[in-house]
Design a protein around this motif. Structure first.
Motif, mmCIF file in Angstrom:
data_model
loop_
_atom_site.group_PDB
_atom_site.id
_atom_site.type_symbol
_atom_site.label_atom_id
_atom_site.label_comp_id
_atom_site.label_asym_id
_atom_site.label_seq_id
_atom_site.Cartn_x
_atom_site.Cartn_y
_atom_site.Cartn_z
ATOM 1 N N MET A 23 -12.767 5.201 -1.207
ATOM 2 C CA MET A 23 -14.025 4.551 -0.841
ATOM 3 C C MET A 23 -13.835 3.064 -0.553
ATOM 4 N N ASN A 24 -12.819 2.466 -1.169
ATOM 5 C CA ASN A 24 -12.550 1.040 -0.987
ATOM 6 C C ASN A 24 -11.278 0.824 -0.185
ATOM 7 N N ALA A 25 -11.037 1.715 0.773
ATOM 8 C CA ALA A 25 -9.795 1.664 1.546
ATOM 9 C C ALA A 25 -9.632 0.336 2.274
ATOM 10 N N ARG A 26 -10.662 -0.123 2.939
ATOM 11 C CA ARG A 26 -10.547 -1.375 3.707
ATOM 12 C C ARG A 26 -10.336 -2.558 2.776
ATOM 13 N N LYS A 27 -11.040 -2.567 1.651
ATOM 14 C CA LYS A 27 -10.902 -3.669 0.699
ATOM 15 C C LYS A 27 -9.483 -3.724 0.123
ATOM 16 N N CYS A 28 -8.853 -2.549 -0.035
ATOM 17 C CA CYS A 28 -7.504 -2.488 -0.599
ATOM 18 C C CYS A 28 -6.415 -2.628 0.476
ATOM 19 N N GLY A 29 -6.821 -2.850 1.715
ATOM 20 C CA GLY A 29 -5.852 -3.071 2.783
ATOM 21 C C GLY A 29 -5.221 -1.813 3.332
ATOM 22 N N LEU A 30 -5.895 -0.670 3.210
ATOM 23 C CA LEU A 30 -5.339 0.578 3.725
ATOM 24 C C LEU A 30 -5.706 0.739 5.198
ATOM 25 N N ASN A 31 -4.698 0.980 6.020
ATOM 26 C CA ASN A 31 -4.936 1.228 7.436
ATOM 27 C C ASN A 31 -5.203 2.719 7.654
ATOM 28 N N PRO A 32 -5.582 3.146 8.852
ATOM 29 C CA PRO A 32 -5.864 4.570 9.095
ATOM 30 C C PRO A 32 -4.724 5.503 8.710
ATOM 31 N N GLU A 33 -3.493 5.085 8.898
ATOM 32 C CA GLU A 33 -2.355 5.922 8.498
ATOM 33 C C GLU A 33 -2.300 6.087 6.986
ATOM 34 N N HIS A 34 -2.568 4.997 6.278
ATOM 35 C CA HIS A 34 -2.625 5.063 4.815
ATOM 36 C C HIS A 34 -3.744 5.998 4.351
ATOM 37 N N VAL A 35 -4.904 5.894 4.992
ATOM 38 C CA VAL A 35 -6.048 6.720 4.610
ATOM 39 C C VAL A 35 -5.744 8.194 4.829
ATOM 40 N N GLU A 36 -5.071 8.491 5.933
ATOM 41 C CA GLU A 36 -4.699 9.881 6.203
ATOM 42 C C GLU A 36 -3.755 10.414 5.128
ATOM 43 N N LEU A 37 -2.787 9.595 4.748
ATOM 44 C CA LEU A 37 -1.868 9.999 3.684
ATOM 45 C C LEU A 37 -2.596 10.134 2.352
ATOM 46 N N LEU A 38 -3.535 9.234 2.093
ATOM 47 C CA LEU A 38 -4.305 9.298 0.851
ATOM 48 C C LEU A 38 -5.132 10.577 0.795
ATOM 49 N N ASP A 39 -5.688 10.983 1.936
ATOM 50 C CA ASP A 39 -6.451 12.237 1.972
ATOM 51 C C ASP A 39 -5.568 13.426 1.597
ATOM 52 N N ASP A 40 -4.329 13.434 2.096
ATOM 53 C CA ASP A 40 -3.389 14.501 1.737
ATOM 54 C C ASP A 40 -3.071 14.468 0.245
ATOM 55 N N GLN A 61 0.821 -1.208 0.000
ATOM 56 C CA GLN A 61 0.000 0.000 0.000
ATOM 57 C C GLN A 61 0.858 1.263 0.000
ATOM 58 N N ASP A 62 2.018 1.210 0.665
ATOM 59 C CA ASP A 62 2.947 2.340 0.638
ATOM 60 C C ASP A 62 3.455 2.598 -0.780
ATOM 61 N N VAL A 63 3.680 1.514 -1.519
ATOM 62 C CA VAL A 63 4.146 1.667 -2.906
ATOM 63 C C VAL A 63 3.077 2.344 -3.756
ATOM 64 N N VAL A 64 1.818 1.930 -3.587
ATOM 65 C CA VAL A 64 0.721 2.530 -4.352
ATOM 66 C C VAL A 64 0.617 4.022 -4.057
ATOM 67 N N LEU A 65 0.687 4.375 -2.783
ATOM 68 C CA LEU A 65 0.588 5.785 -2.417
ATOM 69 C C LEU A 65 1.801 6.564 -2.901
ATOM 70 N N ARG A 66 2.983 5.932 -2.908
ATOM 71 C CA ARG A 66 4.181 6.606 -3.428
ATOM 72 C C ARG A 66 4.024 6.886 -4.918
ATOM 73 N N VAL A 67 3.474 5.925 -5.656
ATOM 74 C CA VAL A 67 3.246 6.126 -7.095
ATOM 75 C C VAL A 67 2.291 7.298 -7.320
ATOM 76 N N ALA A 68 1.198 7.347 -6.536
ATOM 77 C CA ALA A 68 0.220 8.426 -6.695
ATOM 78 C C ALA A 68 0.839 9.777 -6.368
ATOM 79 N N ALA A 69 1.579 9.860 -5.253
ATOM 80 C CA ALA A 69 2.191 11.127 -4.852
ATOM 81 C C ALA A 69 3.242 11.580 -5.859
ATOM 82 N N SER A 70 4.035 10.650 -6.373
ATOM 83 C CA SER A 70 5.078 11.006 -7.341
ATOM 84 C C SER A 70 4.475 11.483 -8.655
ATOM 85 N N THR A 71 3.339 10.895 -9.047
ATOM 86 C CA THR A 71 2.662 11.328 -10.269
ATOM 87 C C THR A 71 2.204 12.775 -10.154
#
Length: 204
Positions: free
Chosen positions: A119-136, A49-59
């Protein structure tokens, strides 16, 4: 996409697919060039999940970097258009305007993907820390989208005015050439009369 001089002021986008599984992550991209994200800090990536968020942030960071370059190019072209009588710089601005359409489409597509991921955070295995980063990341993407819209609207709104500036510069040049022609017209008449065979009989 990474910009090169061969692109001739056309900034393009490309698509990729990210497939998240419990034990692996598959990234599908049609490009052979270096990926837009940097993995030099891979030690900080704790899970997929960290890799996915890194890809999104880098894009998003890649888009923002190119938007800054587009802004600088636009400022430079504006100065040239103000003094130019050719359409070359105006055509360059049309290319940049076309690029911003690609960018807006790409950024809006990212918005849809990130909202769906949220919207599918739990299904994708995102924990609360991941969700907070995703919101940013979603906020950063929204600001990036707004910035691209502002640049696009400014270019669209001022293209007609800049075309008028080029026409006005050309009219001023024609006016100056006309004045020069009028000034030298009497001299041309005298020179023409001096070349006539009858001129000698007039002065005899």
């Amino acid at each position: 996409k990474n910009y090169s001089s061969a692109d001739n002021l056309i900034f393009r986008v490309t698509s990729m697919g990210v497939f998240i599984y419990p034990d692996r992550l598959i990234i599908v991209s049609g490009r052979e060039e270096k990926a837009v994200w940097e993995m030099e800090r891979a030690a900080r990536l704790r899970d997929l999940q960290d890799v996915v968020l890194r890809v999104a942030a880098s894009t998003i960071a890649h888009f923002l970097g190119h938007l800054k370059v587009i802004n600088m190019l636009t400022d430079s072209l504006e100065e040239k258009v103000n003094t130019s009588m050719a359409n070359e710089h105006l055509l360059s601005m049309f290319k940049i305007e076309k690029s911003l359409v690609y960018y807006l489409n790409g950024i809006n597509s990212n918005t849809v993907v990130m909202e769906k991921l949220r919207m599918n955070a739990r299904k994708c295995g995102l924990n609360p820390e991941h969700v907070e980063l995703l919101d940013d990341i979603i906020i950063d993407n929204s600001q990036c989208n707004k910035q691209a819209e502002i640049y696009s609207n400014i270019l669209t709104g001022l293209m007609d005015a800049r075309g008028s500036i080029v026409n006005n510069n050309l009219n001023l040049l024609i006016k100056r050439l006309t004045i020069v022609s009028v000034v030298f017209m009497p001299l041309n008449v005298l020179a023409s009369m001096g070349g006539m065979s009858e001129f000698g009989s007039w002065t005899a």
